[in-house]
Design an enzyme around this catalytic site. Structure first.
Site, PDB file in Angstrom:
ATOM      1  N   LEU A 134       0.783  -1.235   0.000  1.00 50.80           N
ATOM      2  CA  LEU A 134       0.000   0.000   0.000  1.00 50.80           C
ATOM      3  C   LEU A 134       0.818   1.290   0.000  1.00 50.80           C
ATOM      4  CD1 LEU A 134      -2.928  -1.021   2.400  1.00 50.80           C
ATOM      5  CD2 LEU A 134      -2.959  -0.938  -0.097  1.00 50.80           C
ATOM      6  N   ASP A 135       2.140   1.185  -0.028  1.00 51.67           N
ATOM      7  CA  ASP A 135       2.947   2.400  -0.154  1.00 51.67           C
ATOM      8  C   ASP A 135       4.107   2.143  -1.109  1.00 51.67           C
ATOM      9  OD1 ASP A 135       3.607   5.041   0.237  1.00 51.67           O
ATOM     10  OD2 ASP A 135       4.692   4.688   2.113  1.00 51.67           O
ATOM     11  N   LEU A 136       3.794   1.481  -2.227  1.00 55.88           N
ATOM     12  CA  LEU A 136       4.832   1.209  -3.216  1.00 55.88           C
ATOM     13  C   LEU A 136       5.136   2.493  -3.972  1.00 55.88           C
ATOM     14  CD1 LEU A 136       3.751  -2.229  -4.694  1.00 55.88           C
ATOM     15  CD2 LEU A 136       5.618  -1.769  -3.098  1.00 55.88           C
TER      16      LEU A 136
END
Lengths: 466, 246
Positions: A134-136
């Site tokens: 979710l924070d690529l």
């Protein structure tokens, strides 16, 4: 209070230089603890006046990271008790960040593909562990010297086995504006296909040097990606080939259902450009028209989250199946049995990729002493037989790929091919009747069964009753 | 210290024995029984005897609505449940009945609150079936950890930093970190009558030092437990529920 001095000690770790100080907390180099590898310590900002965001991210990472394993995540070393001395010690991954790499400009298509497939492998390995990152973003992708990709910073991650501490914190759980998926914008945090969207945004940036949606700073700006498609990569950079545009735009589809359903499938396409099934996406030369945008906008108005599924089960609902076909013996009685078994396996999944592989002995492929033309003739001959073998299954081209591999070691070639392509299931025949004199453990099937890192389905034609 | 948390045993001796054995092997050093020792199952006396022995050695035991009903049949219970309660009453010894009526509705220790239903009003037997209900119980309990039953499905509620209470459906066998800096409410599931289409007995283990809770499912001879219910002449529907886990 949470800032620490270089040279001080904490639970057996000697604090070194501070290498980062941000809104969420501090990062120090540390020595000590188990394992002879470089380490860092993350310390959240706590205390009066702090927002609490750092603490929740810290808590999330401290919960998720110890539960992860494999070469694509930093090793977890130790953590402190949150109510006393919160800290998290992990491996410091030596390598270059993707951000650092793309600061120097867009990458060539083949470099985008090779690096992109390595990133997709790493993302797939997370999804198989029931985690969505979710924070690529390029800052969180580290490329090691051996080209392995390690994903760092799990402060916003979702792990299906643990309570989602960030569920209520929408305002900062959203991630990084240029890369986050439409689902995340809407506050949904459990869909692995969100990471595939972010992967698409990174591929776009690698290929064109630009961001697909810019850097929105308002919620309205963020919501644009729910219905706006990006300028096609080939418009930004004509050197982007159609197959790469197809892959990038499929990752960036606003509706998760229209994207690749697993990162393994993205990796596969990036590694096999000639096998990418081109659609209208590959030919697109402009953004969708106003009418199409309005239609999408209307659709997002009543978009509701689908049923909740574990990331792993969602990914394994879209398997990569590899069938090993012996094209040297096309009339073998095992061929129809192998076809039936393959059809049965595929009937269990709506979304899959079938890879048909034939390994031919190099000596056979080389043909005469001069090699050259006759070698490629033999190769084509086997490819034709492979296509003929799979025809009765009536698969659309986008679900199918064909590979003839020349190798003196069929077992090793099959295993290597399966591993490199994140294959979930190998289907192959039991030993040929001609091999029956051999011990079972000397057959290719037994070697593949013993050494594969996935499920193996061995097909046997029962001997006629005597 | 590992605390075994067992609730809603409902007179099911086979399920209770399987969970106690499982907890012992998992290293449980303390036991808490969260109510509804009887009702539905065919072995109320043996179950009460077993739990009374644990109570003698320091186990926490609280009263559930079925335990209370043995003393005084309430109006809200339907006919088949009422029939089971009448049967249970005659199947229990005087000592057994006295043990049930001696139980507290709620036991509070420094960090823990053990209760059958909601700590907000234990005597009303309100179900914790929403985040709002969990929040009321957590706030009334005024402790870090509230453990309860009554609802038969396992669930973990927790308070976010913003004060919102959220629900999490645990995965059996996976330890979940539940740190002391938040407030938590765990519904530990039903030992004797699971209702999530899985007949395996449910309970939980809380590791106080590592601050981790592990929800557990333990397969046991539920066919035998259901057969005993039929043989005792109790309503067939109850045997069927135990067989299917519904």
């Amino acid at each position: 209070m949470s800032d620490r001095c270089a040279g001080s000690e904490l639970d057996g770790f000697r604090i070194g230089d501070r290498i980062h100080s941000g809104a969420m907390g501090y990062i120090y180099r540390v020595d000590g603890g188990d394992g002879a590898f470089p380490k860092i310590m993350k310390v959240p900002r706590v205390g009066p006046g702090e927002s609490g965001e750092g603490v929740i991210s810290y808590e999330t990472e401290a919960m998720v990271l110890p539960a992860l394993s494999g070469p694509h995540v930093p090793r977890f070393v130790a953590m402190g008790n949150l109510s006393k001395t919160p800290y998290l010690v992990t491996e410091w991954v030596e390598g270059e960040s993707l951000q650092h790499l793309i600061n120097r400009g867009a990458l060539a298509p083949d470099r985008t593909a090779s690096l992109g497939s390595a990133i997709a492998d790493a993302v797939h390995s997370l999804h198989l562990q029931d985690v969505v990152h979710l924070d690529l973003k390029p800052d969180n992708v580290i490329i090691k010297a051996d080209a392995t990709v390690v994903l760092i910073d799990f402060g916003l991650a979702y792990h299906a086995h643990f309570p989602d501490l960030l569920a209520e914190e929408h305002r900062f759980a959203a991630g990084s504006a240029p890369y986050i998926s439409p689902e995340q914008v809407l506050g949904r945090r459990s869909d692995p296909r969100s990471d595939i969207f972010s992967l698409g945004a990174m591929l776009y940036e690698m290929a064109t040097g630009e961001l697909p949606f810019g850097v929105p700073s308002t919620m309205a700006g963020l919501r644009d990606r729910l219905w706006l498609d990006p300028v096609p990569p080939r418009v930004r950079s004509p050197s982007v080939p159609p197959w790469l545009q197809e892959i990038v735009l499929r990752c960036l589809e606003p509706d998760a259902e229209d994207r690749y359903q697993s990162a393994a499938l993205v990796a596969f396409d990036l590694r096999n450009p000639d096998q990418v099934a081109l659609t209208a996406r590959a030919r697109k030369s402009a953004r969708a028209g106003l009418l199409e945008q309005t239609r999408r906008w209307w659709r997002t108005r009543d978009r509701r989250p689908g049923p909740h599924a574990l990331p792993k089960s969602q990914v394994s609902a879209t398997p990569v199946v590899m069938v090993a076909v012996d094209t040297t013996h096309p009339d073998d009685e095992r061929q129809p049995a192998l076809q039936r078994a393959t059809a049965q396996v595929l009937s269990l999944s709506a979304e899959f990729r079938l890879i048909c592989v034939s390994v031919i002995r190099r000596s056979v492929a080389a043909g005469g002493a001069e090699g050259g033309e006759s070698a490629s003739g033999a190769y084509l001959d086997h490819l034709v037989r492979l296509r003929h073998w799979v025809e009765p299954l009536h698969l659309p081209p986008r679900r199918l790929s064909l590979h003839v591999i020349e190798s003196a070691n069929p077992e090793g070639a099959l295993l290597e091919f399966a591993r490199r392509n994140n294959v979930d299931l190998i289907v192959l025949g039991a030993p040929h009747p001609a091999q029956l004199g051999l011990a079972w453990w000397r057959s290719i099937a037994s070697g593949v069964t013993a050494n594969a890192n996935c499920t193996v389905h061995v097909v046997r034609v029962p001997a006629a009753a005597s | 210290m590992i605390i075994a948390l067992l609730s809603d045993i409902h007179g099911n001796l086979e399920a209770l024995s399987a969970c106690l054995k499982h907890a012992d092997q998992a290293g449980a050093g303390r036991y808490a029984f969260l109510g509804d020792l009887v009702g539905y199952g065919a072995d109320p006396q043996a179950v009460v005897d077993t739990i009374a022995r644990y109570a003698d050695r320091g186990a926490v035991v609280v009263k559930g609505n079925h335990d209370e009903a043995v003393e005084k049949t309430p109006r809200y219970m339907n006919e088949s449940v009422r029939a089971v309660i009448d049967w249970t009453r005659q199947a229990l010894s005087d000592d057994g009945k006295a043990f049930l009526s001696s139980l507290s509705l709620c036991v509070r220790e420094s960090d823990f609150c053990f209760v059958h239903a909601s700590a907000a009003s234990p005597q009303r037997w309100d179900y914790i079936d929403s985040a709002a209900a969990a929040r009321r119980s957590i706030e009334a309990a005024q402790v870090i950890y509230t453990f309860c039953g009554h609802v038969h499905d396992q669930e973990l509620y927790f308070q976010g930093a913003g004060g919102k209470t959220m629900a999490f459906k645990p995965i059996a066998g996976t330890p979940v970190p539940i740190g002391r800096h938040r407030r938590w409410l765990a519904i530990v599931g039903s030992v004797g009558q699971p209702r999530d289409n899985n007949p395996a007995a449910a309970y939980a283990l809380f590791d106080t030092e590592r601050e981790r809770i592990t929800f557990r499912r333990v397969p046991y001879d539920h066919i035998a437990a259901a057969r005993k219910i039929r043989e005792a002449g109790l309503p067939v529907s109850i045997a069927y529920r135990v067989e299917k886990g519904i």
